[in-house]
Design a protein around this motif. Structure first.
Motif, PDB file in Angstrom:
ATOM      1  N   ALA A 969     118.259  26.669  62.743  1.00 34.32           N
ATOM      2  CA  ALA A 969     116.840  26.780  62.408  1.00 34.32           C
ATOM      3  C   ALA A 969     116.192  25.402  62.311  1.00 34.32           C
ATOM      4  N   THR A 970     116.941  24.452  61.762  1.00 32.03           N
ATOM      5  CA  THR A 970     116.406  23.104  61.623  1.00 32.03           C
ATOM      6  C   THR A 970     116.281  22.409  62.974  1.00 32.03           C
ATOM      7  N   THR A 971     117.279  22.616  63.821  1.00 38.42           N
ATOM      8  CA  THR A 971     117.332  21.896  65.094  1.00 38.42           C
ATOM      9  C   THR A 971     116.448  22.532  66.164  1.00 38.42           C
ATOM     10  N   LEU A 972     116.565  23.844  66.338  1.00 38.05           N
ATOM     11  CA  LEU A 972     115.849  24.524  67.409  1.00 38.05           C
ATOM     12  C   LEU A 972     114.658  25.339  66.916  1.00 38.05           C
ATOM     13  N   GLY A 973     114.630  25.672  65.652  1.00 43.47           N
ATOM     14  CA  GLY A 973     113.555  26.497  65.111  1.00 43.47           C
ATOM     15  C   GLY A 973     114.058  27.879  64.738  1.00 43.47           C
ATOM     16  N   ALA A 974     113.454  28.435  63.710  1.00 46.16           N
ATOM     17  CA  ALA A 974     113.913  29.733  63.202  1.00 46.16           C
ATOM     18  C   ALA A 974     113.719  30.859  64.200  1.00 46.16           C
ATOM     19  N   GLN A 975     112.744  30.716  65.099  1.00 44.95           N
ATOM     20  CA  GLN A 975     112.462  31.791  66.057  1.00 44.95           C
ATOM     21  C   GLN A 975     112.971  31.501  67.466  1.00 44.95           C
ATOM     22  N   HIS A 976     113.711  30.421  67.612  1.00 43.68           N
ATOM     23  CA  HIS A 976     114.268  30.153  68.932  1.00 43.68           C
ATOM     24  C   HIS A 976     115.260  31.250  69.308  1.00 43.68           C
ATOM     25  N   VAL A 977     115.359  31.534  70.605  1.00 48.91           N
ATOM     26  CA  VAL A 977     116.208  32.648  71.042  1.00 48.91           C
ATOM     27  C   VAL A 977     117.656  32.451  70.611  1.00 48.91           C
ATOM     28  N   HIS A 978     118.150  31.211  70.628  1.00 49.58           N
ATOM     29  CA  HIS A 978     119.526  30.977  70.205  1.00 49.58           C
ATOM     30  C   HIS A 978     119.697  31.284  68.714  1.00 49.58           C
ATOM     31  N   THR A 979     118.693  30.894  67.914  1.00 50.39           N
ATOM     32  CA  THR A 979     118.762  31.145  66.471  1.00 50.39           C
ATOM     33  C   THR A 979     118.692  32.643  66.189  1.00 50.39           C
ATOM     34  N   VAL A 980     117.759  33.320  66.841  1.00 53.93           N
ATOM     35  CA  VAL A 980     117.609  34.768  66.639  1.00 53.93           C
ATOM     36  C   VAL A 980     118.865  35.495  67.076  1.00 53.93           C
ATOM     37  N   SER A 981     119.421  35.085  68.201  1.00 52.60           N
ATOM     38  CA  SER A 981     120.632  35.730  68.701  1.00 52.60           C
ATOM     39  C   SER A 981     121.799  35.519  67.744  1.00 52.60           C
ATOM     40  N   ALA A 982     121.938  34.286  67.243  1.00 55.48           N
ATOM     41  CA  ALA A 982     123.029  34.006  66.302  1.00 55.48           C
ATOM     42  C   ALA A 982     122.846  34.780  65.005  1.00 55.48           C
ATOM     43  N   ARG A 983     121.591  34.879  64.568  1.00 52.68           N
ATOM     44  CA  ARG A 983     121.312  35.633  63.341  1.00 52.68           C
ATOM     45  C   ARG A 983     121.685  37.102  63.513  1.00 52.68           C
ATOM     46  N   SER A 984     121.550  37.608  64.731  1.00 54.42           N
ATOM     47  CA  SER A 984     121.911  39.002  65.024  1.00 54.42           C
ATOM     48  C   SER A 984     123.403  39.159  65.319  1.00 54.42           C
ATOM     49  N   ARG A 985     124.138  38.074  65.183  1.00 54.40           N
ATOM     50  CA  ARG A 985     125.587  38.040  65.399  1.00 54.40           C
ATOM     51  C   ARG A 985     125.978  38.412  66.832  1.00 54.40           C
ATOM     52  N   ASN A 986     125.139  37.968  67.764  1.00 54.00           N
ATOM     53  CA  ASN A 986     125.530  38.042  69.170  1.00 54.00           C
ATOM     54  C   ASN A 986     126.367  36.808  69.478  1.00 54.00           C
ATOM     55  N   ARG A 987     127.558  37.017  69.970  1.00 55.47           N
ATOM     56  CA  ARG A 987     128.460  35.891  70.198  1.00 55.47           C
ATOM     57  C   ARG A 987     127.886  34.981  71.286  1.00 55.47           C
ATOM     58  N   PRO A 988     127.824  33.688  71.042  1.00 52.60           N
ATOM     59  CA  PRO A 988     127.269  32.772  72.049  1.00 52.60           C
ATOM     60  C   PRO A 988     128.244  32.598  73.219  1.00 52.60           C
ATOM     61  N   TYR A 989     127.680  32.206  74.345  1.00 50.44           N
ATOM     62  CA  TYR A 989     128.472  31.914  75.542  1.00 50.44           C
ATOM     63  C   TYR A 989     127.974  30.596  76.116  1.00 50.44           C
ATOM     64  N   TRP A 990     128.733  30.093  77.040  1.00 50.74           N
ATOM     65  CA  TRP A 990     128.381  28.812  77.673  1.00 50.74           C
ATOM     66  C   TRP A 990     128.358  29.001  79.178  1.00 50.74           C
ATOM     67  N   ASP A 991     127.337  28.426  79.846  1.00 48.63           N
ATOM     68  CA  ASP A 991     127.246  28.473  81.297  1.00 48.63           C
ATOM     69  C   ASP A 991     127.543  27.092  81.871  1.00 48.63           C
ATOM     70  N   PHE A 992     128.384  27.063  82.872  1.00 49.72           N
ATOM     71  CA  PHE A 992     128.613  25.815  83.596  1.00 49.72           C
ATOM     72  C   PHE A 992     127.475  25.605  84.578  1.00 49.72           C
ATOM     73  N   GLU A 993     126.850  24.433  84.499  1.00 49.38           N
ATOM     74  CA  GLU A 993     125.768  24.071  85.413  1.00 49.38           C
ATOM     75  C   GLU A 993     126.259  22.951  86.329  1.00 49.38           C
ATOM     76  N   PRO A 994     126.548  23.249  87.600  1.00 44.06           N
ATOM     77  CA  PRO A 994     126.954  22.158  88.508  1.00 44.06           C
ATOM     78  C   PRO A 994     125.844  21.109  88.569  1.00 44.06           C
ATOM     79  N   PRO A 995     126.160  19.852  88.275  1.00 44.97           N
ATOM     80  CA  PRO A 995     125.117  18.816  88.242  1.00 44.97           C
ATOM     81  C   PRO A 995     124.988  18.094  89.579  1.00 44.97           C
ATOM     82  N   ILE A 996     123.954  17.278  89.667  1.00 45.81           N
ATOM     83  CA  ILE A 996     123.792  16.373  90.796  1.00 45.81           C
ATOM     84  C   ILE A 996     124.790  15.231  90.659  1.00 45.81           C
ATOM     85  N   VAL A 997     125.413  14.847  91.769  1.00 43.09           N
ATOM     86  CA  VAL A 997     126.418  13.783  91.700  1.00 43.09           C
ATOM     87  C   VAL A 997     125.921  12.502  92.361  1.00 43.09           C
TER      88      VAL A 997
END
Length: 997
Positions: A969-997
């Motif tokens: 809540a402090t970092t992203l905001g209380a209503q940010h989608v990540h915060t809301v999702s975590a508050r709802s106990r939806n397990r977070p996931y990570w996406d690999f983003e191929p970067p520019i080399v």
């Protein structure tokens, strides 16, 4: 009795049959509409009497029509066939004169008509406005001329044919000798009308010389009254097409800046929306390479008509209409109008000898008409083969074409020999649009004597051009200017068939002299700054001519510099494939011409490697750059600037190959060397600084990358300006680092502004623009705006596939992002299909051990998890985790993110203790690498709380979760989608983003 017939307008049924030549279809349509508004039933009947049928019989057939026959008299009505005035007078006296009330007419021409047409009592519609023309029509038919009441619903009718559309540009003059093609015109019209929603696109395709452009022009004149906008665009080159299309902006009244990228965007948007005009027709002439421009074909409520030799337009949502050679009847009619001295039998024999190809008929019939050579003698010459050595016999073109050209060239030599010199000079440019202004801008002292006189004497120049135009050898690009005004214009258009012939009958001395002139003209036209986007249109104009001027065989330093600059332009503008072809040929030619170790070879290898690297050939570029580095270090020392440039390229290759630690080391000492030699502000130092930041980012050292990119961005803004493409690239790099550090709002704000400027300066489809828009999509996604992210992900991927192809590294990078988004918010089947292609693509490009392969496999495992294939997903994720650990280490953000996903799968397959231990270790490593409140660390903390609940450590889980939620809540905001999702106990996931080399 004839006198008892009712006139139209009397009581009873009212029917009028309109008889018209196809050339006058627009008039027939307008007249029909005027009559139908007054309750008259109208039947349209195109007049095209067969040559073999007596004219009296064809006229008599008209009397079988319903109601009265209204004839639209024009030059064309009488020329069909063609028939002599005597024939017409006999037929009119026999058929029309005895029954005058059955026929009526309107006249559209001031030419002398057969005398017996007086029996038709034609109303003259020439040189009058629409209201007066309608009044005269109605009077002639005996209809009331009172104004009609305003209808309840306004139905706009066809435009008065004498009026041009509101916007009209670039259309060639109408060919008054146009013949036949009625079925093709009708087929094209119907295909466009039946296209449904979106722009109807029809491609007229066929071999060179069949008259595709003439057919398109005739379509414009016949049906142009149905459009508010008619715009004709040469489409043989992408840059010229973009420029000409952008020139439509002011004609549409669009408010734009001066940059043509902005104007082009505004035009395409206006056409798509149908504002201010929804009835528009765009003609793309000479679009022989669909892959170069099909992504720029406008969509919207209007119509697009394309002329092309290439049937591959069918693969780009176009209806194909094949344009064959003339039918024999059409050939005979055309020849007799082009050469009136020939009778039908002679015209038939000539058409057979020339195989009914319109271009050849046009070029030979006119010449035959002016000569005393008989058709039999001409055909005998064809069979005997005059001067066969002066032309190259090709399987693509009949022998008749080659021989006809030898005769025509000899004719030109005898009349205006300068015209042949001009043709031959032009043959060292690419066929199509030839920028003769480049020649005229050269100092007279640098030109061969005969060419110097031609280019510096306006009278001689006009005479040569007029002679070439007389035989349809070239045309002026300035279609609508008078000959006198256009003859000093910037370019000529030479047909490909003409181009192939004229260069062969030339002495070796002339060939060397002419090709040298063209090479020097191209070199003189080199703007010298391929990094300046404002000069890209100039490079786009120059590059097609390099091959034809055989510039790779020149030892002139200016010509060689032109080649290098064009390669640089191709790299920066995204013309990778064409650049690679040029680079390959240049490497072979220059090694033979100037030797393996000539300094120019190292310049060339640098540009060639850039292009290869852009398409993902990192192993190939490493071999090129390592050879350059070793040679230059030995010959010149480590502080040599060319050695440092090659070393910087080698570092980029190492990044592409996934050897990030080596790349970082090399990038670091290259930057240090540049700083020592050139100082902090030199553009080469800033480029090296930019590249070091890329190496740091690939190692997960985002904060260090951010700091370097911030310094680079500020320096580039100061020294290069806000709109330089390198400044814009730095903006994207800096915004990417902000996003990767979790500063989503800051990244979004910068990238949103930067993407807009990218589109204006570089255009929508430049690879750098696509990168900027892709990062903008990711910024929207991470900020929680899924709607905007979805649209951008889709648009960027589609454009990149069109421009660069499905196997390009940039396309695969965008596809990986699209797949991840689709997995969570769209179509899981689409996500899986895309993901499989991405994994296979990276595997084929980079090999089994590359971190991109492991990262995209980790993404694919999440898709398998979502469709219930848990065991396969678990196995794939554990393999990906091990591979990433091996490739980049256990503290790298990619490894940490993959571990978060792997812990979820461990829970699903019944190993909660291992899952909890893994996320516990991830928290420790992520905190050390990224900090306690980085989004990846916070995701690990939320995931660990879930894992603790899985092993029944509820109290500890509660504590970990509450602390993490507070930091979210402090970092992203209380209503940010990540915060809301975590508050709802939806397990977070990570996406690999191929970067520019």
């Amino acid at each position: 009795m004839p006198g008892t017939r009712r006139q139209v307008g009397a009581t009873g049924a009212q029917t009028v049959t309109i008889s018209f030549a196809g050339f006058n279809r627009a008039w027939a349509t307008w007249i029909g509409d005027r009559l139908e508004r007054r309750g008259v039933t109208v039947v349209q009947q195109r007049w095209d009497p067969p040559v073999e049928v007596p004219l009296e019989e064809s006229l008599r057939d008209l009397t079988l029509s319903r109601g009265r026959v209204l004839v639209i008299l024009s030059d064309w009505y009488f020329q069909l066939g063609p028939r002599s005035h005597d024939e017409w007078n006999r037929a009119l006296r026999e058929v029309v004169a005895p029954d005058p009330d059955r026929f009526a007419a309107v006249c559209l021409t001031t030419s002398a008509l057969p005398g017996a047409t007086s029996a038709l009592g034609a109303a003259d519609l020439t040189n009058v406005g629409a209201d007066e023309a309608e009044r005269r029509l109605l009077v002639r038919l005996g209809l009331p001329t009172d104004p009609l009441p305003e209808p309840v619903e306004h139905r706009p009718g066809p435009r008065y044919p004498a009026d041009t559309p509101e916007v009209w540009g670039g259309v060639p003059r109408r060919n008054t000798r146009f013949t036949g093609r009625e079925e093709l015109l009708n087929k094209t019209y119907q295909a466009l009308q039946d296209a449904g929603s979106g722009a109807g696109v029809v491609a007229l395709y066929g071999m060179s010389g069949v008259g595709k452009t003439q057919l398109a022009a005739e379509y414009v004149y016949r049906f142009g009254s149905e459009y508010d906008v008619v715009w004709w665009v040469p489409a043989d080159r992408r840059a010229l097409y973009r420029q000409r299309l952008a020139e439509l902006a002011p004609e549409l009244g669009l408010s734009t800046g001066v940059e043509y990228g902005e104007r082009l965007r505004a035009v395409r948007d206006a056409l798509r929306r149908g504002e201010p005009h929804s009835h528009w027709l765009l003609v793309l002439d000479g679009a022989d390479e669909p892959e170069n421009i099909w992504d720029l074909v406008p969509t919207g409520p209007g119509h697009v008509l394309i002329t092309s030799r290439n049937p591959e337009w069918s693969e780009h949502n176009s209806n194909l209409v094949e344009v064959p050679v003339y039918s024999r009847d059409e050939s005979v009619a055309f020849v007799r109008r082009r050469a009136p001295r020939l009778d039908p039998a002679e015209a038939d024999r000539l058409a057979e000898a020339l195989e009914d190809l319109p271009l050849l008929l046009d070029q030979t019939a006119g010449w035959l008409n002016d000569s005393d050579l008989s058709v039999e003698e001409y055909i005998e010459l064809l069979e005997g083969g005059i001067d066969q050595d002066v032309v190259k016999v090709s399987a693509d073109f009949p022998l008749a074409f080659q021989t006809a050209w030898s005769i025509l060239l000899n004719k030109l030599k005898d009349t205006v020999p300068e015209s042949v010199d001009l043709l031959r000079l032009c043959s060292f440019f690419a066929p199509g649009s030839i920028p003769v202004r480049l020649l005229k801008e050269m100092p007279a002292g640098e030109l061969p004597e005969q060419v110097s006189g031609l280019l510096n004497d306006p009278l001689l120049w006009n005479k040569a051009i007029a002679q070439l135009r007389q035989y349809s050898v070239v045309r002026l690009e300035s279609h609508e200017s008078a000959v006198e005004e256009a003859s000093s214009g910037e370019s000529l258009y030479m047909h490909r068939m003409v181009h192939q012939i004229v260069g062969h009958d030339m002495t070796e001395r002339d060939r060397k002299e002419f090709i040298d002139v063209v090479r020097r003209a191209l070199a003189a036209a080199d703007p010298g700054r391929p990094t300046d986007t404002r000069l890209w249109p100039a490079y786009a104009e120059i590059t097609p001519h390099l091959k034809w001027a055989d510039v790779l065989r020149s030892t002139d330093p200016a010509v060689q510099s032109l080649v290098l600059n064009c390669l640089r332009y191709m790299y920066l503008s995204g013309e990778y494939r064409a650049g690679i072809k040029l680079g390959e040929r240049a490497m072979r030619a220059w090694r033979e011409l100037i030797g393996e170790d000539h300094p120019r070879i190292w310049d060339l290898s640098y540009h060639y490697a850039n292009l290869l690297r852009a398409v993902g050939d990192y192993a190939g570029t490493e071999a090129i750059e390592r050879a350059a580095v070793d040679h230059l270090r030995t010959e010149r020392g480590v502080q040599d600037l060319e050695h440092l440039r090659a070393a910087g390229g080698l570092a980029a290759d190492l990044r592409g190959l996934g050897r990030y630690d080596e790349a970082l080391e090399m990038s670091g000492w290259v930057l240090a060397a540049y700083r020592e030699l050139l100082g902090d502000q030199d553009s080469r130092t800033l480029n090296a600084q930019n590249n070091l930041a890329v190496s740091l980012r690939l190692l997960g050292r985002y904060q260090e990358s951010l700091e370097l990119n911030q310094r680079t961005l500020e320096a580039r803004r100061q020294f290069l300006g806000q709109r330089h493409n390198w400044t814009l690239a730095s903006q994207t790099n800096y915004a990417t680092d902000l996003r990767l550090l979790g500063r989503y709002s800051d990244g979004l704000s910068l990238q949103n502004q930067s993407a807009r400027v990218h589109r204006l300066v570089l255009g929508n489809d430049n690879p750098q623009t696509l990168r900027a828009e892709y990062n903008l999509a990711l910024c929207h996604y991470r900020s929680g705006d899924r709607t905007k992210a979805s649209a951008l992900f889709t648009r960027v991927l589609e454009r990149c596939e069109r421009v660069l192809g499905e196997d390009d590294p940039l396309t695969m990078m965008f596809a990986a992002g699209q797949s991840c988004f689709a997995r969570e918010h769209a179509d899981i089947d689409q996500a899986r299909a895309i993901s499989e292609k991405v994994v296979d693509g990276y595997l084929n490009m980079l090999g089994e051990e590359h971190p991109f392969v492991a990262g995209t496999r980790a993404n694919h495992a999440l898709i398998l998890r979502n469709v219930g294939e848990r065991d396969q997903a678990h196995t794939l994720l554990e393999g990906a985790l091990a591979a990433l650990t091996q490739a980049v280490g256990e503290f790298h953000p990619w490894t940490l993110g993959c571990a978060i996903n792997a812990s979820a799968l461990r829970n699903l397959v019944g190993d909660p203790e291992s899952a909890a231990a893994l996320t516990d270790a991830v928290i420790t490593r992520a905190t050390e690498t990224l900090g306690r409140t980085h989004p990846l660390t916070l995701s690990a903390r939320i995931a660990h709380a879930a894992d603790l609940r899985g092993v029944r450590e509820r109290q500890r889980a509660e504590k970990v979760e509450n602390e993490a939620l507070g930091d979210l809540a402090t970092t992203l905001g209380a209503q940010h989608v990540h915060t809301v999702s975590a508050r709802s106990r939806n397990r977070p996931y990570w996406d690999f983003e191929p970067p520019i080399v």
